[in-house]
Design an enzyme around this catalytic site. Sequence first.
Site, PDB file in Angstrom:
ATOM      1  N   GLU A   1     -23.385 -44.621 -15.432  1.00 30.19           N
ATOM      2  CA  GLU A   1     -23.037 -46.051 -15.338  1.00 30.19           C
ATOM      3  C   GLU A   1     -22.142 -46.450 -16.510  1.00 30.19           C
ATOM      4  O   GLU A   1     -22.194 -45.828 -17.580  1.00 30.19           O
ATOM      5  CB  GLU A   1     -24.353 -46.857 -15.318  1.00 30.19           C
ATOM      6  CG  GLU A   1     -24.234 -48.354 -15.324  1.00 30.19           C
ATOM      7  CD  GLU A   1     -23.507 -48.955 -14.124  1.00 30.19           C
ATOM      8  OE1 GLU A   1     -22.369 -48.540 -13.866  1.00 30.19           O
ATOM      9  OE2 GLU A   1     -24.072 -49.862 -13.499  1.00 30.19           O
ATOM     10  N   ASP A   2     -21.329 -47.467 -16.294  1.00 27.39           N
ATOM     11  CA  ASP A   2     -20.463 -47.940 -17.384  1.00 27.39           C
ATOM     12  C   ASP A   2     -21.244 -48.779 -18.387  1.00 27.39           C
ATOM     13  O   ASP A   2     -21.130 -48.602 -19.595  1.00 27.39           O
ATOM     14  CB  ASP A   2     -19.245 -48.704 -16.835  1.00 27.39           C
ATOM     15  CG  ASP A   2     -19.616 -49.839 -15.882  1.00 27.39           C
ATOM     16  OD1 ASP A   2     -20.816 -50.048 -15.605  1.00 27.39           O
ATOM     17  OD2 ASP A   2     -18.697 -50.525 -15.392  1.00 27.39           O
TER      18      ASP A   2
ATOM     19  N   ASP B   1     -26.387 -54.183 -18.318  1.00 30.16           N
ATOM     20  CA  ASP B   1     -26.311 -55.550 -18.835  1.00 30.16           C
ATOM     21  C   ASP B   1     -27.670 -56.215 -18.586  1.00 30.16           C
ATOM     22  O   ASP B   1     -28.596 -56.058 -19.379  1.00 30.16           O
ATOM     23  CB  ASP B   1     -25.149 -56.237 -18.098  1.00 30.16           C
ATOM     24  CG  ASP B   1     -24.774 -57.588 -18.655  1.00 30.16           C
ATOM     25  OD1 ASP B   1     -25.650 -58.300 -19.139  1.00 30.16           O
ATOM     26  OD2 ASP B   1     -23.596 -57.962 -18.601  1.00 30.16           O
TER      27      ASP B   1
ATOM     28  N   PHE C   1     -18.138 -60.146 -23.001  1.00 30.67           N
ATOM     29  CA  PHE C   1     -17.700 -59.510 -21.759  1.00 30.67           C
ATOM     30  C   PHE C   1     -16.689 -58.429 -22.106  1.00 30.67           C
ATOM     31  O   PHE C   1     -15.547 -58.708 -22.448  1.00 30.67           O
ATOM     32  CB  PHE C   1     -17.120 -60.530 -20.777  1.00 30.67           C
ATOM     33  CG  PHE C   1     -17.159 -59.994 -19.387  1.00 30.67           C
ATOM     34  CD1 PHE C   1     -18.309 -60.104 -18.605  1.00 30.67           C
ATOM     35  CD2 PHE C   1     -16.070 -59.310 -18.860  1.00 30.67           C
ATOM     36  CE1 PHE C   1     -18.364 -59.553 -17.335  1.00 30.67           C
ATOM     37  CE2 PHE C   1     -16.121 -58.763 -17.586  1.00 30.67           C
ATOM     38  CZ  PHE C   1     -17.273 -58.883 -16.833  1.00 30.67           C
TER      39      PHE C   1
ATOM     40  N   ARG D   1      -9.216 -52.085 -16.294  1.00 32.56           N
ATOM     41  CA  ARG D   1      -9.960 -50.829 -16.166  1.00 32.56           C
ATOM     42  C   ARG D   1      -9.193 -49.662 -16.780  1.00 32.56           C
ATOM     43  O   ARG D   1      -9.767 -48.672 -17.193  1.00 32.56           O
ATOM     44  CB  ARG D   1     -10.216 -50.490 -14.692  1.00 32.56           C
ATOM     45  CG  ARG D   1     -11.156 -51.429 -13.972  1.00 32.56           C
ATOM     46  CD  ARG D   1     -11.540 -50.803 -12.636  1.00 32.56           C
ATOM     47  NE  ARG D   1     -12.125 -51.750 -11.701  1.00 32.56           N
ATOM     48  CZ  ARG D   1     -13.409 -52.107 -11.677  1.00 32.56           C
ATOM     49  NH1 ARG D   1     -14.242 -51.603 -12.557  1.00 32.56           N
ATOM     50  NH2 ARG D   1     -13.863 -52.955 -10.786  1.00 32.56           N
TER      51      ARG D   1
HETATM   52  P1  IMP Z   1     -26.296 -55.510 -14.608  1.00 32.23           P
HETATM   53  O1  IMP Z   1     -26.231 -56.944 -15.079  1.00 32.23           O
HETATM   54  O2  IMP Z   1     -27.002 -54.639 -15.607  1.00 32.23           O
HETATM   55  O3  IMP Z   1     -26.903 -55.426 -13.238  1.00 32.23           O
HETATM   56  O4  IMP Z   1     -24.806 -54.998 -14.537  1.00 32.23           O
HETATM   57  C1  IMP Z   1     -24.121 -55.002 -13.333  1.00 32.23           C
HETATM   58  C2  IMP Z   1     -22.702 -54.569 -13.438  1.00 32.23           C
HETATM   59  O5  IMP Z   1     -21.955 -55.656 -13.950  1.00 32.23           O
HETATM   60  C3  IMP Z   1     -22.369 -53.400 -14.349  1.00 32.23           C
HETATM   61  O6  IMP Z   1     -22.505 -52.174 -13.704  1.00 32.23           O
HETATM   62  C4  IMP Z   1     -20.909 -53.686 -14.641  1.00 32.23           C
HETATM   63  O7  IMP Z   1     -20.098 -53.149 -13.625  1.00 32.23           O
HETATM   64  C5  IMP Z   1     -20.846 -55.189 -14.625  1.00 32.23           C
HETATM   65  N1  IMP Z   1     -20.863 -55.718 -15.999  1.00 32.23           N
HETATM   66  C6  IMP Z   1     -21.912 -56.167 -16.707  1.00 32.23           C
HETATM   67  N2  IMP Z   1     -21.533 -56.563 -17.932  1.00 32.23           N
HETATM   68  C7  IMP Z   1     -20.199 -56.333 -18.014  1.00 32.23           C
HETATM   69  C8  IMP Z   1     -19.201 -56.500 -19.055  1.00 32.23           C
HETATM   70  O8  IMP Z   1     -19.460 -56.957 -20.190  1.00 32.23           O
HETATM   71  N3  IMP Z   1     -17.931 -56.135 -18.719  1.00 32.23           N
HETATM   72  C9  IMP Z   1     -17.580 -55.634 -17.504  1.00 32.23           C
HETATM   73  N4  IMP Z   1     -18.474 -55.447 -16.524  1.00 32.23           N
HETATM   74  C10 IMP Z   1     -19.769 -55.791 -16.772  1.00 32.23           C
END
Ligand code: IMP
Length: 171
Positions: free
Chosen positions: A93-94, A97, A147, A160
Site C-alpha cells: 500500500e502507498d 491513513d 495531504f 503521481r
Molecule cells: P485510508 O484512509 O487509510 O483508508 O486510506 C485510503 C486511501 O486514501 C489510501 O490508500 C490513499 O490512496 C489515499 N490517501 C490517504 N491519505 C492520503 C494522502 O495524504 N495523500 C494521497 N492519498 C492519500
Amino acid sequence: MKLAQGILFTEAQIQKRVGELAKQIERDYAGEPIVLCAILKGSIPFLADLMRKIHGDVRIALIEMKSQIDGKHASILFTSSLDLSGRHVIIVEDIVDTGITMDYLLKHLEAERAPASLKVASLLDKPEARHLEVPLHYRGFVVPDKFVVGYGLDYNEQYRNLPYITWVEPE
Ligand code: IMP
C-alpha cells in the site's frame, strides 16, 4: 490546493528505505515464495521498486479499491487473476491513513482468499489520522497529518509521477 515548496522524502531516501524493507522481507520469508498484492493505483511505484529489490520467487497481484466518500467504507473495484489461496501474501500500500481501506481489505482477503499468511507493507504511515487500528508489518516512513503526494500518491489524480514525496497546501 497547490504543491508545497518543501520535500518530505527525496528519491534517494525513498530508494534506500525501499531497499531496507526488501531486505527485511527477504529475511522474514527465507526463500519462501511470496505474492505482493498491490493496491492500485498509488502503490505502483512502490511495488515496482520493492519487487525488483527482493530476490527469489516473487509474484504480484493487483487490487483496486474505492474508499467511499463518507470515509467510513471501502469496496473492491478490480482484482487481477492470481490465486492467493495457500500463499504468503503481503499487501503493498502507498499510505495507511484512517486505516479503513486496509481494515476492509485484510478482512476480505482472510475471508475470501484463504492465504497461508497475510502481512502489510505500507510505504507511508499517517498515524495521527487513524480511525481503525491495522497491523503494519513493514513501514517505510511516518508522515505528519498533511495531504502527501508524489511517488504514486495523488491529489485529484495529479502528481503521481513525481519521483519524490511532498505535500499539497491551500493556495
Ligand atoms: P485510508 O484512509 O487509510 O483508508 O486510506 C485510503 C486511501 O486514501 C489510501 O490508500 C490513499 O490512496 C489515499 N490517501 C490517504 N491519505 C492520503 C494522502 O495524504 N495523500 C494521497 N492519498 C492519500
